[in-house]
Design an enzyme around this catalytic site. Structure first.
Site, PDB file in Angstrom:
ATOM      1  N   GLU A  50      20.827  39.121  75.583  1.00  0.00           N
ATOM      2  CA  GLU A  50      19.716  39.781  76.005  1.00  0.00           C
ATOM      3  C   GLU A  50      18.942  38.885  77.000  1.00  0.00           C
ATOM      4  O   GLU A  50      18.714  37.741  77.038  1.00  0.00           O
ATOM      5  CB  GLU A  50      19.109  40.136  74.737  1.00  0.00           C
ATOM      6  CG  GLU A  50      16.966  40.879  75.151  1.00  0.00           C
ATOM      7  CD  GLU A  50      16.678  41.055  74.508  1.00  0.00           C
ATOM      8  OE1 GLU A  50      15.477  41.378  74.009  1.00  0.00           O
ATOM      9  OE2 GLU A  50      17.118  42.274  73.486  1.00  0.00           O
ATOM     10  N   GLU A  53       9.188  40.414  79.901  1.00  0.00           N
ATOM     11  CA  GLU A  53       7.981  40.894  78.720  1.00  0.00           C
ATOM     12  C   GLU A  53       6.675  40.866  79.713  1.00  0.00           C
ATOM     13  O   GLU A  53       6.161  39.200  79.612  1.00  0.00           O
ATOM     14  CB  GLU A  53       8.156  40.721  77.346  1.00  0.00           C
ATOM     15  CG  GLU A  53       9.364  41.159  76.659  1.00  0.00           C
ATOM     16  CD  GLU A  53       9.389  40.819  75.115  1.00  0.00           C
ATOM     17  OE1 GLU A  53       8.542  39.921  74.782  1.00  0.00           O
ATOM     18  OE2 GLU A  53      11.734  40.863  74.501  1.00  0.00           O
TER      19      GLU A  53
END
Length: 104
Positions: A38, A42
């Site tokens: 991943e 964010e």
């Protein structure tokens, strides 16, 4: 938006305005199948002045600390106040995160 095809290398870029508010998380997420690799950007809605970049390999966080960055320039900006370009570039030997074409 979901991109259902695999790719090894390249650059993904999005022009977004992050969402403010306690409990809100905005994200740009690149993930593989389980156990997932991943890469992500964010933004936690209670702090829209800071972006976080993280990466995981086989479901394990590589660095225990997220990188916290602000918009480029001398004066950080509230990322919920307007649109910015965010990108993740995946190369054979590196990963690069950008805000408004600025390598963070």
């Amino acid at each position: 938006m979901i991109y259902p095809w695999d790719f090894q290398y390249g650059k993904v870029e999005a022009r977004i305005r992050v969402s403010p508010g306690s409990g809100v998380v905005s994200t740009i997420l690149l993930a593989g199948p389980d156990p997932a690799d991943e890469l992500d950007w964010e933004w936690v809605g209670r702090d829209t002045w800071t972006a976080q970049s993280m990466y995981f390999v086989k479901g394990q966080r590589v660095d225990p600390n997220a990188a916290f960055v602000h918009t480029p320039g001398d004066t950080p900006q509230d990322m919920a106040a307007g649109f910015h370009n965010y990108a993740i570039e995946l190369n054979k030997d590196s990963v690069k995160w950008y805000i408004d074409n600025w390598l963070t």
